[in-house]
Design a protein around this motif. Structure first.
Motif, PDB file in Angstrom:
ATOM      1  N   LEU A  80       0.807  -1.221   0.000  1.00 46.94           N
ATOM      2  CA  LEU A  80       0.000   0.000   0.000  1.00 46.94           C
ATOM      3  C   LEU A  80       0.839   1.270   0.000  1.00 46.94           C
ATOM      4  N   LEU A  81       1.767   1.386   0.938  1.00 41.38           N
ATOM      5  CA  LEU A  81       2.502   2.641   1.064  1.00 41.38           C
ATOM      6  C   LEU A  81       3.371   2.954  -0.163  1.00 41.38           C
ATOM      7  N   PRO A  82       4.128   1.980  -0.708  1.00 36.82           N
ATOM      8  CA  PRO A  82       4.863   2.290  -1.937  1.00 36.82           C
ATOM      9  C   PRO A  82       3.935   2.672  -3.095  1.00 36.82           C
ATOM     10  N   ALA A  83       2.757   2.025  -3.169  1.00 37.72           N
ATOM     11  CA  ALA A  83       1.813   2.358  -4.233  1.00 37.72           C
ATOM     12  C   ALA A  83       1.378   3.812  -4.123  1.00 37.72           C
ATOM     13  N   ILE A  84       1.097   4.253  -2.889  1.00 41.08           N
ATOM     14  CA  ILE A  84       0.688   5.645  -2.686  1.00 41.08           C
ATOM     15  C   ILE A  84       1.859   6.580  -2.958  1.00 41.08           C
ATOM     16  N   TYR A  85       3.026   6.238  -2.452  1.00 43.65           N
ATOM     17  CA  TYR A  85       4.195   7.119  -2.571  1.00 43.65           C
ATOM     18  C   TYR A  85       4.660   7.242  -4.021  1.00 43.65           C
ATOM     19  N   TRP A  86       4.750   6.138  -4.716  1.00 41.19           N
ATOM     20  CA  TRP A  86       5.300   6.138  -6.074  1.00 41.19           C
ATOM     21  C   TRP A  86       4.264   6.460  -7.155  1.00 41.19           C
ATOM     22  N   CYS A  87       2.980   6.205  -6.868  1.00 48.31           N
ATOM     23  CA  CYS A  87       1.982   6.254  -7.940  1.00 48.31           C
ATOM     24  C   CYS A  87       0.812   7.199  -7.677  1.00 48.31           C
ATOM     25  N   TRP A  88       0.789   7.874  -6.546  1.00 47.44           N
ATOM     26  CA  TRP A  88      -0.355   8.743  -6.267  1.00 47.44           C
ATOM     27  C   TRP A  88       0.088  10.102  -5.721  1.00 47.44           C
ATOM     28  N   ASP A  89       0.667  10.104  -4.499  1.00 42.39           N
ATOM     29  CA  ASP A  89       1.029  11.372  -3.852  1.00 42.39           C
ATOM     30  C   ASP A  89       2.167  11.079  -2.872  1.00 42.39           C
ATOM     31  N   SER A  90       3.384  11.513  -3.208  1.00 47.65           N
ATOM     32  CA  SER A  90       4.543  11.183  -2.367  1.00 47.65           C
ATOM     33  C   SER A  90       4.478  11.854  -1.002  1.00 47.65           C
ATOM     34  N   THR A  91       3.952  13.077  -0.942  1.00 49.31           N
ATOM     35  CA  THR A  91       3.847  13.761   0.353  1.00 49.31           C
ATOM     36  C   THR A  91       2.893  13.016   1.271  1.00 49.31           C
ATOM     37  N   LEU A  92       1.739  12.634   0.735  1.00 52.01           N
ATOM     38  CA  LEU A  92       0.786  11.860   1.528  1.00 52.01           C
ATOM     39  C   LEU A  92       1.387  10.515   1.907  1.00 52.01           C
ATOM     40  N   GLY A  93       2.095   9.890   0.969  1.00 52.82           N
ATOM     41  CA  GLY A  93       2.719   8.605   1.259  1.00 52.82           C
ATOM     42  C   GLY A  93       3.698   8.699   2.412  1.00 52.82           C
ATOM     43  N   PHE A  94       4.502   9.768   2.433  1.00 49.33           N
ATOM     44  CA  PHE A  94       5.454   9.936   3.524  1.00 49.33           C
ATOM     45  C   PHE A  94       4.732  10.165   4.845  1.00 49.33           C
ATOM     46  N   ARG A  95       3.695  10.973   4.824  1.00 52.48           N
ATOM     47  CA  ARG A  95       2.970  11.245   6.074  1.00 52.48           C
ATOM     48  C   ARG A  95       2.265  10.004   6.607  1.00 52.48           C
ATOM     49  N   LEU A  96       1.756   9.173   5.701  1.00 44.61           N
ATOM     50  CA  LEU A  96       1.156   7.915   6.136  1.00 44.61           C
ATOM     51  C   LEU A  96       2.221   6.992   6.725  1.00 44.61           C
ATOM     52  N   GLY A  97       3.385   6.950   6.074  1.00 46.87           N
ATOM     53  CA  GLY A  97       4.471   6.140   6.617  1.00 46.87           C
ATOM     54  C   GLY A  97       4.917   6.629   7.971  1.00 46.87           C
ATOM     55  N   ALA A  98       4.964   7.944   8.159  1.00 50.14           N
ATOM     56  CA  ALA A  98       5.406   8.515   9.431  1.00 50.14           C
ATOM     57  C   ALA A  98       4.442   8.169  10.563  1.00 50.14           C
ATOM     58  N   ILE A  99       3.137   8.312  10.314  1.00 46.44           N
ATOM     59  CA  ILE A  99       2.187   8.020  11.385  1.00 46.44           C
ATOM     60  C   ILE A  99       2.139   6.523  11.674  1.00 46.44           C
ATOM     61  N   LEU A 100       2.361   5.710  10.643  1.00 49.26           N
ATOM     62  CA  LEU A 100       2.373   4.263  10.870  1.00 49.26           C
ATOM     63  C   LEU A 100       3.582   3.853  11.695  1.00 49.26           C
ATOM     64  N   MET A 101       4.751   4.446  11.424  1.00 50.81           N
ATOM     65  CA  MET A 101       5.936   4.127  12.214  1.00 50.81           C
ATOM     66  C   MET A 101       5.775   4.611  13.649  1.00 50.81           C
ATOM     67  N   LEU A 102       5.173   5.792  13.830  1.00 46.42           N
ATOM     68  CA  LEU A 102       4.900   6.288  15.179  1.00 46.42           C
ATOM     69  C   LEU A 102       3.982   5.331  15.919  1.00 46.42           C
ATOM     70  N   SER A 103       2.924   4.891  15.247  1.00 50.13           N
ATOM     71  CA  SER A 103       1.971   3.973  15.871  1.00 50.13           C
ATOM     72  C   SER A 103       2.631   2.646  16.216  1.00 50.13           C
ATOM     73  N   ASN A 104       3.436   2.121  15.301  1.00 48.71           N
ATOM     74  CA  ASN A 104       4.125   0.850  15.561  1.00 48.71           C
ATOM     75  C   ASN A 104       5.081   0.961  16.742  1.00 48.71           C
ATOM     76  N   GLY A 105       5.804   2.086  16.812  1.00 51.93           N
ATOM     77  CA  GLY A 105       6.727   2.277  17.921  1.00 51.93           C
ATOM     78  C   GLY A 105       6.009   2.360  19.251  1.00 51.93           C
ATOM     79  N   VAL A 106       4.939   3.143  19.300  1.00 51.17           N
ATOM     80  CA  VAL A 106       4.145   3.264  20.531  1.00 51.17           C
ATOM     81  C   VAL A 106       3.565   1.914  20.917  1.00 51.17           C
ATOM     82  N   ASN A 107       3.069   1.182  19.929  1.00 52.30           N
ATOM     83  CA  ASN A 107       2.454  -0.113  20.197  1.00 52.30           C
ATOM     84  C   ASN A 107       3.460  -1.112  20.754  1.00 52.30           C
ATOM     85  N   ALA A 108       4.658  -1.157  20.165  1.00 52.84           N
ATOM     86  CA  ALA A 108       5.681  -2.096  20.639  1.00 52.84           C
ATOM     87  C   ALA A 108       6.056  -1.815  22.095  1.00 52.84           C
TER      88      ALA A 108
END
Length: 328
Positions: free
Chosen positions: A41-69
């Motif tokens: 999903l994230l590479p598809a968004i980043y490479w094929c739709w909107d790179s800024t949105l893709g980065f922001r989605l990746g950032a919030i997902l990494m934040l969530s994963n870190g908090v969850n762990a």
């Protein structure tokens, strides 16, 4: 505590009593929260739709994963089938249960994506997806309903926090040099690892009860649980650092990656980029050791940093060179 959680397993049994016909659709819904799906999903968004949105989605997902762990270690709570053998394990997980990572990450990822959408009916579809992913985890026996509710709450709070802070933070960081941005990304990655290590040390001599391990092995004999592993922390930290460092370098040198263009080019970008991403993930995963020691953790950090950097910088750089993308 186990007595209270045993009472919660009644909800798992009610869900599972709905019938085996739900196994396939519930596994499909659960897959929407898996690492493998996010890698699509994230590479598809980043490479094929909107790179800024893709980065922001990746950032919030990494934040969530870190908090969850970190929270999983802090609560060190079992999964339903670890304490009640009547609950069927219809999937495989080896980490602690509270809060549900699938529910939390779904709320963070799909919630942030919903905010980016303009049409209300699309937003509601994403909200429904968030709900169904969480409920699928109860049916599959992977989480108590309380784990899922906690995941939804934490994920929602992270979306609320990120939406309010991402603009000011990106504006402030955007004025810094690439080196400073990379250092800030490294500091954030280090904080995640440090907090996780401190949480693990705070458990002292606590060990996973033998009953939990035995019950888990009854249903998944080939997948012994390893809830005290720190792998997840280094996965998150490495991915975040590679992704953020690559994004800082690429945007400063080339501007924001232009994900638009003919659909044929978008398809070629995604296909080529995904092949390399899978080679980094699966190929290096076969080569690097996966033991619980410093070397393995460092190599895991390096492997996922390469993956994050490939998505945000390596792939876009290659696409420009192959004329599969245009400059912004």
């Amino acid at each position: 505590m186990d007595e209270l959680l045993l009472a919660w397993t009644s909800m798992n049994l009610i869900f599972q009593d709905l019938g085996n016909w739900l196994i396939a659709p519930m596994r499909a819904l659960s897959y929407l929260g898996q690492q493998e799906f996010v890698m699509l999903l994230l590479p598809a968004i980043y490479w094929c739709w909107d790179s800024t949105l893709g980065f922001r989605l990746g950032a919030i997902l990494m934040l969530s994963n870190g908090v969850n762990a970190i929270l999983k270690l802090a609560f060190h709570s079992p999964r339903p089938y670890w304490i009640n053998t009547e609950v069927k394990a219809l999937s495989v997980e080896t980490s602690f249960g509270l809060p549900s990572g699938h529910a939390q990450n779904a709320a963070a990822l799909w919630g942030r994506l919903a905010i980016a959408m303009r049409k209300k009916w699309v937003k509601w579809i994403f909200v429904i997806i968030i709900g169904l992913i969480g409920l699928s985890r109860v049916y599959l026996g992977m989480h108590f309903l309380s784990d899922v509710a906690a995941g939804w709450l934490i994920g929602g709070l992270l979306v609320w926090l990120v939406v309010r802070l991402e603009g000011p933070i990106s504006g402030w960081l955007g004025k810094k040099s690439v080196a400073i941005q990379v250092l800030w990304a490294a500091l954030a990655a280090g904080v995640v690892i440090l907090l996780g290590l401190m949480t693990r040390l705070a458990l002292g001599s606590w060990q996973v009860p033998d009953l939990w391990k035995a019950n888990a092995l009854l249903q998944n004999p080939n997948d012994p649980i390893t809830p005290l592993s720190l792998e997840g922390l280094f996965t998150v930290a490495g991915t975040w650092w590679g992704m953020a460092a690559g994004y800082a370098w690429f945007t400063r040198k080339y501007g924001h990656f232009n994900a638009k263009g003919a659909w044929e080019k978008r398809g070629l970008r995604f296909s080529l980029g995904l092949v390399v991403l899978i080679l980094l993930w699966y190929g290096l995963g076969l080569i690097f050791p996966r033991t619980e020691d410093t070397l393995s953790y460092c190599l895991r950090f390096f492997r996922y940093a390469l993956m994050g950097g490939w998505v945000s910088a390596g792939g876009p750089w290659l696409f420009l060179r192959l004329k599969l993308a245009d400059h912004a």
